[in-house]
Write a protein that holds these residues in place. Structure first.
Motif, PDB file in Angstrom:
ATOM      1  N   TYR A  14       0.865  -1.184   0.000  1.00  0.00           N
ATOM      2  CA  TYR A  14       0.000   0.000   0.000  1.00  0.00           C
ATOM      3  C   TYR A  14       0.897   1.228   0.000  1.00  0.00           C
ATOM      4  CZ  TYR A  14      -4.079   2.913   1.073  1.00  0.00           C
ATOM      5  OH  TYR A  14      -5.077   3.848   1.027  1.00  0.00           O
ATOM      6  N   VAL A  15       0.857   2.001  -1.081  1.00  0.00           N
ATOM      7  CA  VAL A  15       1.661   3.216  -1.223  1.00  0.00           C
ATOM      8  C   VAL A  15       0.753   4.413  -0.986  1.00  0.00           C
ATOM      9  CG1 VAL A  15       3.156   4.561  -2.732  1.00  0.00           C
ATOM     10  CG2 VAL A  15       3.121   2.064  -2.909  1.00  0.00           C
ATOM     11  N   THR A  16       1.069   5.210   0.022  1.00  0.00           N
ATOM     12  CA  THR A  16       0.284   6.397   0.335  1.00  0.00           C
ATOM     13  C   THR A  16       1.126   7.641   0.093  1.00  0.00           C
ATOM     14  OG1 THR A  16      -0.829   7.606   2.109  1.00  0.00           O
ATOM     15  CG2 THR A  16       0.919   6.088   2.769  1.00  0.00           C
ATOM     16  N   GLY A  17       0.562   8.566  -0.650  1.00  0.00           N
ATOM     17  CA  GLY A  17       1.251   9.813  -0.917  1.00  0.00           C
ATOM     18  C   GLY A  17       0.565  11.012  -0.307  1.00  0.00           C
ATOM     19  N   GLU A  18      -0.679  10.831   0.134  1.00  0.00           N
ATOM     20  CA  GLU A  18      -1.446  11.941   0.709  1.00  0.00           C
ATOM     21  C   GLU A  18      -1.513  11.876   2.230  1.00  0.00           C
ATOM     22  OE1 GLU A  18      -5.251  11.737  -1.126  1.00  0.00           O
ATOM     23  OE2 GLU A  18      -4.581  12.683  -2.982  1.00  0.00           O
ATOM     24  N   GLU A  19      -1.393  10.691   2.783  1.00  0.00           N
ATOM     25  CA  GLU A  19      -1.479  10.521   4.228  1.00  0.00           C
ATOM     26  C   GLU A  19      -0.167   9.950   4.763  1.00  0.00           C
ATOM     27  OE1 GLU A  19      -5.915   9.347   5.385  1.00  0.00           O
ATOM     28  OE2 GLU A  19      -5.073   7.972   3.912  1.00  0.00           O
ATOM     29  N   SER A  20       0.070  10.174   6.034  1.00  0.00           N
ATOM     30  CA  SER A  20       1.236   9.590   6.673  1.00  0.00           C
ATOM     31  C   SER A  20       0.943   8.132   7.038  1.00  0.00           C
ATOM     32  CB  SER A  20       1.603  10.378   7.929  1.00  0.00           C
ATOM     33  OG  SER A  20       0.568  10.301   8.901  1.00  0.00           O
ATOM     34  N   LEU A  21       1.992   7.401   7.338  1.00  0.00           N
ATOM     35  CA  LEU A  21       1.818   6.009   7.727  1.00  0.00           C
ATOM     36  C   LEU A  21       1.036   5.887   9.032  1.00  0.00           C
ATOM     37  CD1 LEU A  21       5.352   4.585   6.866  1.00  0.00           C
ATOM     38  CD2 LEU A  21       3.270   4.499   5.491  1.00  0.00           C
ATOM     39  N   GLN A  22       1.209   6.864   9.927  1.00  0.00           N
ATOM     40  CA  GLN A  22       0.484   6.836  11.196  1.00  0.00           C
ATOM     41  C   GLN A  22      -1.020   7.003  10.975  1.00  0.00           C
ATOM     42  OE1 GLN A  22       3.211   8.563  10.622  1.00  0.00           O
ATOM     43  NE2 GLN A  22       4.713   7.528  11.965  1.00  0.00           N
ATOM     44  N   GLN A  23      -1.401   7.858  10.033  1.00  0.00           N
ATOM     45  CA  GLN A  23      -2.818   8.061   9.751  1.00  0.00           C
ATOM     46  C   GLN A  23      -3.459   6.783   9.210  1.00  0.00           C
ATOM     47  OE1 GLN A  23      -2.204  11.605   7.237  1.00  0.00           O
ATOM     48  NE2 GLN A  23      -3.635  12.671   8.586  1.00  0.00           N
ATOM     49  N   LYS A  41       1.858  -8.891  -5.126  1.00  0.00           N
ATOM     50  CA  LYS A  41       0.869  -9.364  -6.084  1.00  0.00           C
ATOM     51  C   LYS A  41      -0.218  -8.321  -6.307  1.00  0.00           C
ATOM     52  CE  LYS A  41      -1.552 -13.568  -7.414  1.00  0.00           C
ATOM     53  NZ  LYS A  41      -1.899 -14.961  -7.033  1.00  0.00           N
ATOM     54  N   VAL A  42      -0.434  -7.468  -5.302  1.00  0.00           N
ATOM     55  CA  VAL A  42      -1.383  -6.363  -5.409  1.00  0.00           C
ATOM     56  C   VAL A  42      -0.723  -5.123  -4.842  1.00  0.00           C
ATOM     57  CG1 VAL A  42      -3.689  -5.511  -4.860  1.00  0.00           C
ATOM     58  CG2 VAL A  42      -3.301  -7.965  -5.066  1.00  0.00           C
ATOM     59  N   MET A  43      -0.826  -3.998  -5.583  1.00  0.00           N
ATOM     60  CA  MET A  43      -0.230  -2.746  -5.119  1.00  0.00           C
ATOM     61  C   MET A  43      -1.225  -1.614  -5.329  1.00  0.00           C
ATOM     62  SD  MET A  43       3.389  -0.885  -6.116  1.00  0.00           S
ATOM     63  CE  MET A  43       2.944  -0.537  -7.809  1.00  0.00           C
ATOM     64  N   VAL A  44      -1.397  -0.784  -4.302  1.00  0.00           N
ATOM     65  CA  VAL A  44      -2.284   0.376  -4.353  1.00  0.00           C
ATOM     66  C   VAL A  44      -1.436   1.632  -4.316  1.00  0.00           C
ATOM     67  CG1 VAL A  44      -4.012   1.697  -3.065  1.00  0.00           C
ATOM     68  CG2 VAL A  44      -4.283  -0.759  -3.338  1.00  0.00           C
ATOM     69  N   VAL A  45      -1.740   2.586  -5.201  1.00  0.00           N
ATOM     70  CA  VAL A  45      -1.078   3.892  -5.224  1.00  0.00           C
ATOM     71  C   VAL A  45      -2.141   4.946  -4.956  1.00  0.00           C
ATOM     72  CG1 VAL A  45       0.222   5.556  -6.587  1.00  0.00           C
ATOM     73  CG2 VAL A  45       0.686   3.110  -6.831  1.00  0.00           C
ATOM     74  N   ASP A  46      -2.041   5.593  -3.806  1.00  0.00           N
ATOM     75  CA  ASP A  46      -3.042   6.558  -3.343  1.00  0.00           C
ATOM     76  C   ASP A  46      -2.365   7.914  -3.102  1.00  0.00           C
ATOM     77  OD1 ASP A  46      -5.247   7.788  -2.300  1.00  0.00           O
ATOM     78  OD2 ASP A  46      -5.334   6.601  -0.458  1.00  0.00           O
ATOM     79  N   SER A  47      -2.535   8.860  -4.022  1.00  0.00           N
ATOM     80  CA  SER A  47      -3.257   8.790  -5.263  1.00  0.00           C
ATOM     81  C   SER A  47      -2.314   9.172  -6.403  1.00  0.00           C
ATOM     82  CB  SER A  47      -4.448   9.742  -5.227  1.00  0.00           C
ATOM     83  OG  SER A  47      -3.984  11.074  -5.203  1.00  0.00           O
TER      84      SER A  47
END
Length: 456
Positions: free
Chosen positions: A126-135, A171-177
């Motif tokens: 899970y790749v997050t670019g808008e939120e921190s890992l803590q959120q 096998k599954v990757m999410v890029v947000d956003s």
């Protein structure tokens, strides 16, 4: 020295031009052209040629159509049946899925739920670019999700994301956003046409080469369409919109493009404290009607993807104090409402030209097919005459400009779904008469609008 090439790209439609101009001639919007550097131009060495004079590097193997392997693509479940329904049966390895929706609709929530469950049996990132890992961790804890196997990454550089993905091999990757991602080689700001296009192209190349499922989260504009260049819609394999108003606890997941399944498939979720919960029988929810049925209300059967859906349509016809009466449609096409009002006047003998007309589809469902025409007209007549329709009545059918009632696809399945929910009478087009009688259901087949008005 090599000369840097530049182009001017429209931020709205993605069209490019050789020089700046005030208006984009493709979409007609003003002041949207931005300068983009394309890199230095240098002559590439000519590829070696064969005896025929063609480049050897361009030779490809030609395969007859009959020799292509037709083995079914191996799918795996997303752990949510409603999500699998919209996807066409589950995730396809190497596919790229774009999911969009208004802020607060639940895009990050449903994807976090999906990946936390998938991580128990597959590698997931899970790749997050808008939120921190803590959120993200706080949300997962609040939703009581299993968090021991999911890999997390907070980054906006696409090169760093691809490098980390090659290390983890998910096998599954999410890029947000996708709108906050950037490439160092592109000089424009994140969210621009060039950045979104190049970042999506690089991530797509990684997904196709590695066989990983890539899920991109996209923002929407004020009119509800996906933001960014139109070329993004051609890169991806599946486009999904998560719809739902802030005052409604239900969310609908609708597929608008799918290379591996049917489009316009609908999945229904309910927003709860534990996240989005699947609604296995959405017709039962949309049919929560009061005991005293008022005039202007009727139940119709629409076809969403591969299943019938029963929803209630309401109409209100009231005297207008304005010189130009209002026409308001929520969940339906307003232009089609105006056309049907003209058909009702010409072929039904009901004149509502001096009346305000309000139409609403209960539950926030958006109807995009024409099978709701007949139900809409009967609801309008019921409200105009102030005569309630029966609670046990269900209606569907397309209405033509000549007042004829045209058949709609999957008519027998619609009637059976209505009978399953306890309806006793159905007004349907003559072409949709079931081949076998439906137990407990009275079928009234009509050919013209006047016959349908006489039946009520």
């Amino acid at each position: 020295m090599a000369k840097n090439k530049t182009a001017f790209v429209c931020n709205d439609c993605g069209a490019d031009f050789t020089k700046w101009q005030g208006q984009c001639t493709e979409c007609g919007v003003w002041n949207t052209l931005k300068e983009v550097r394309l890199g230095s131009s240098s002559k590439a060495s000519s590829p070696t040629t064969n005896r025929s004079g063609f480049a050897g590097a361009l030779q490809s193997k030609v395969t007859p159509l009959a020799d292509i392997d037709l083995a079914e693509l191996p799918r795996f479940s997303s752990s949510m049946e409603e999500f699998d329904r919209v996807l066409g049966g589950g995730f396809v390895p190497g596919s790229v899925v774009l999911i969009g929706g208004h802020p607060g609709a639940g895009k990050s929530t449903v994807l976090l739920q999906t990946l936390c469950r998938l991580a128990q049996s597959h590698e997931a990132l899970y790749v997050t670019g808008e939120e921190s890992l803590q959120q993200v961790a706080m949300r997962a804890k609040r939703l009581e999700l299993p968090t021991d196997r999911l890999q997390m990454l907070s980054a906006t550089d696409v090169d760093a994301i691809v490098y980390a993905a090659e290390t983890v091999n998910p096998k599954v990757m999410v890029v947000d956003s996708i709108q906050v991602m950037h490439q160092a080689d592109v000089s424009s700001a994140p969210g621009s046409v060039s950045q979104v296009r190049e970042c999506a192209a690089q991530l797509t190349r990684y997904a196709k080469q590695s066989g990983a499922v890539l899920i991109l989260v996209g923002h929407v504009t004020k009119d509800g369409s996906l933001a960014g260049p139109k070329v993004l819609e051609h890169i991806i394999d599946c486009s999904i919109m998560l719809e739902g108003s802030h005052d409604s606890r239900f969310r609908t997941l609708r597929g608008t493009k799918n290379r591996f399944g049917a489009v316009n498939e609908l999945g229904v979720f309910a927003m709860t404290e534990q996240g989005l919960k699947e609604v296995s029988n959405p017709s039962a929810i949309f049919l929560q009607r009061s005991e005293d049925i008022a005039s202007g209300s009727v139940v119709m059967v629409v076809w969403e993807g591969t299943r019938p859906l029963l929803v209630e349509i309401q109409a209100l016809v009231d005297s207008s104090s304005l010189g130009n009466p209002r026409r308001v449609a929520v969940g339906l096409d307003q232009n089609r409402l105006s056309m049907l009002l003209a058909v009702l006047h010409r072929h039904g003998g009901v004149m509502v030209g001096d009346q305000d007309v309000f139409v609403n589809v209960v539950g926030g469902v958006k109807i995009v097919e024409t099978s709701a025409d007949l139900a809409l007209l009967l609801a309008l007549v019921s409200s105009f005459r102030d005569r309630p329709l029966s609670r046990e009545l269900v209606v569907f059918g397309e209405v033509g400009l000549a007042g004829e009632i045209r058949p709609v696809p999957s008519g027998q399945e619609r009637i059976r779904e209505a009978a399953k929910h306890g309806f006793k009478k159905a007004i349907v087009p003559y072409g949709n008469i079931p081949r076998e009688p439906v137990v407990g259901m009275e079928i009234v087949a009509v050919k013209k609008l006047s016959e349908a008005l006489e039946a009520i």
